[in-house]
Design an enzyme around this catalytic site. Sequence first.
Site, PDB file in Angstrom:
ATOM      1  N   LYS A   1       0.925  -1.210  -0.138  1.00 32.95           N
ATOM      2  CA  LYS A   1       0.001   0.021   0.019  1.00 32.95           C
ATOM      3  C   LYS A   1       0.866   1.339  -0.089  1.00 32.95           C
ATOM      4  O   LYS A   1       0.225   2.407  -0.654  1.00 32.95           O
ATOM      5  CB  LYS A   1      -1.182   0.086   1.247  1.00 32.95           C
TER       6      LYS A   1
ATOM      7  N   ASP B   1     -10.521   3.948   1.278  1.00 31.27           N
ATOM      8  CA  ASP B   1     -10.849   3.249   2.628  1.00 31.27           C
ATOM      9  C   ASP B   1     -11.478   4.561   3.572  1.00 31.27           C
ATOM     10  O   ASP B   1     -12.347   4.170   4.291  1.00 31.27           O
ATOM     11  CB  ASP B   1      -9.443   2.818   3.347  1.00 31.27           C
TER      12      ASP B   1
HETATM   13  P1  NAP Z   1      -1.067  -1.574  10.466  1.00 27.63           P
HETATM   14  O1  NAP Z   1      -0.882  -0.536   9.741  1.00 27.63           O
HETATM   15  O2  NAP Z   1      -0.419  -2.675  10.908  1.00 27.63           O
HETATM   16  O3  NAP Z   1      -1.428  -0.917  12.069  1.00 27.63           O
HETATM   17  C1  NAP Z   1      -2.060  -1.524  13.064  1.00 27.63           C
HETATM   18  C2  NAP Z   1      -2.062  -0.600  14.384  1.00 27.63           C
HETATM   19  O4  NAP Z   1      -2.615  -1.133  15.489  1.00 27.63           O
HETATM   20  C3  NAP Z   1      -0.812  -0.078  14.903  1.00 27.63           C
HETATM   21  O5  NAP Z   1      -0.920   1.096  15.598  1.00 27.63           O
HETATM   22  C4  NAP Z   1      -0.285  -1.091  16.088  1.00 27.63           C
HETATM   23  O6  NAP Z   1       0.409  -0.796  17.037  1.00 27.63           O
HETATM   24  C5  NAP Z   1      -1.551  -1.170  16.510  1.00 27.63           C
HETATM   25  N1  NAP Z   1      -1.968  -2.629  17.363  1.00 27.63           N
HETATM   26  C6  NAP Z   1      -1.823  -3.990  16.792  1.00 27.63           C
HETATM   27  N2  NAP Z   1      -2.065  -4.979  17.687  1.00 27.63           N
HETATM   28  C7  NAP Z   1      -2.636  -4.325  18.841  1.00 27.63           C
HETATM   29  C8  NAP Z   1      -3.042  -4.676  20.077  1.00 27.63           C
HETATM   30  N3  NAP Z   1      -3.188  -5.898  20.282  1.00 27.63           N
HETATM   31  N4  NAP Z   1      -3.388  -3.983  20.963  1.00 27.63           N
HETATM   32  C9  NAP Z   1      -3.062  -2.438  20.675  1.00 27.63           C
HETATM   33  N5  NAP Z   1      -2.596  -2.181  19.487  1.00 27.63           N
HETATM   34  C10 NAP Z   1      -2.582  -2.745  18.598  1.00 27.63           C
HETATM   35  O7  NAP Z   1      -2.692  -2.059  10.368  1.00 27.63           O
HETATM   36  P2  NAP Z   1      -4.015  -1.473   9.365  1.00 27.63           P
HETATM   37  O8  NAP Z   1      -3.591  -1.619   8.135  1.00 27.63           O
HETATM   38  O9  NAP Z   1      -4.028  -0.067  10.123  1.00 27.63           O
HETATM   39  O10 NAP Z   1      -5.304  -2.339   9.799  1.00 27.63           O
HETATM   40  C11 NAP Z   1      -5.765  -2.353  11.251  1.00 27.63           C
HETATM   41  C12 NAP Z   1      -7.050  -3.176  11.187  1.00 27.63           C
HETATM   42  O11 NAP Z   1      -7.946  -2.522  10.544  1.00 27.63           O
HETATM   43  C13 NAP Z   1      -6.679  -4.825  10.565  1.00 27.63           C
HETATM   44  O12 NAP Z   1      -7.427  -5.793  11.258  1.00 27.63           O
HETATM   45  C14 NAP Z   1      -7.524  -4.488   9.297  1.00 27.63           C
HETATM   46  O13 NAP Z   1      -7.920  -5.814   8.555  1.00 27.63           O
HETATM   47  C15 NAP Z   1      -8.459  -3.532   9.407  1.00 27.63           C
HETATM   48  N6  NAP Z   1      -8.998  -2.891   8.515  1.00 27.63           N
HETATM   49  C16 NAP Z   1     -10.269  -3.132   7.906  1.00 27.63           C
HETATM   50  C17 NAP Z   1     -10.810  -2.405   6.937  1.00 27.63           C
HETATM   51  C18 NAP Z   1     -12.365  -2.680   6.595  1.00 27.63           C
HETATM   52  O14 NAP Z   1     -12.553  -2.415   5.144  1.00 27.63           O
HETATM   53  N7  NAP Z   1     -13.103  -2.814   7.307  1.00 27.63           N
HETATM   54  C19 NAP Z   1      -9.870  -1.655   5.900  1.00 27.63           C
HETATM   55  C20 NAP Z   1      -8.772  -1.454   6.607  1.00 27.63           C
HETATM   56  C21 NAP Z   1      -8.290  -2.009   7.657  1.00 27.63           C
HETATM   57  P3  NAP Z   1       1.956  -0.950  16.874  1.00 27.63           P
HETATM   58  O15 NAP Z   1       2.592   0.028  15.755  1.00 27.63           O
HETATM   59  O16 NAP Z   1       2.645  -0.656  18.447  1.00 27.63           O
HETATM   60  O17 NAP Z   1       2.091  -2.556  16.544  1.00 27.63           O
END
Ligand code: NAP
Length: 272
Positions: A68, A104
Amino acid sequence: MIRLGLVGYPLEHSLSPALHHAALQQCGLQGEYLLYPVHPADSATLYSLVDRVRDREIQGLNVTIPHKRVIMGLLDELTTAAKAIGAVNTVYHKDGKAVGHNTDFAGFRNDLLRWLPIVRSAIVLGAGGAARAVVYALGMIGCPVRVASRRMASALELEAQFPNVRATALDPQELSGIAADLLVNATPAGMLPNVDTCAWPTKLSLPAGAAVYDLVYNPAETRLIKQARAAGLRATNGLGMLIEQAALSFELWTGCQPPRQHLMDAIAQKAV
Ligand code: NAP
């Protein structure tokens, strides 16, 4: 014949082909939506896919983890949203150019406002790519946001970039004093197979009266959603956002608006 696809790695569990095949069918269009699993080290294949969009051989691509951000450097143009969010999830052709966009944020905003038409203040858990799209969307509707992240540095990055954001530690003492009418989980906590995890601190009550929007949709009822419903709060998962962002990409590529309910029906059996 419309050629569409998704580039990412790995891709086995993606719901996107089912969504886009349903969209093609509903709009009466002939086409295909293929999966392009491209290893993170294989920049040549990523480049050649972008070239195929430039040449209009492929009409549109969705982009997911881990490409991305990387793909931004290969494109001819980025939309304002893609630049602000710092990630591209949709590539389309315009005047011989491959353009990067991010659906998104509008996927989240449109789905949120159908469910919760007025939002005055929000807490967002997480400070990754999805959180950036969410705070950008909330900024567009004039909503101030507290971003709570376990790494304060990443929350502070969002605070520095987005005028509607204040950074907060993901810490019970900090969070207990914050009132909000929306709480968004933008972390993967609670997602299969880690269904017992939850980003909201254990033992801390959820903000009184807040509606809870969990971006995770697999499982449909996460631990956070269960906790919210048990406390009498409204709660929803990220399925509506997933459908909306897909529909917006599809509209950009084809000019057709697929009926959202039909897309929901197409994946209802697949999303656990
Ligand atoms: P990302 O860029 O990897 O970011 C994840 C964030 O969550 C980081 O700030 C990370 O902190 C934090 N994190 C991870 N595990 C955690 C925990 N157990 N407790 C607290 N904080 C935690 O991921 P992303 O792309 O933003 O995606 C995040 C979620 O959104 C995923 O599950 C994805 O599938 C979902 N999503 C859904 C949609 C939809 O259409 N519904 C669209 C986009 C994303 P650290 O930096 O400390 O690791």
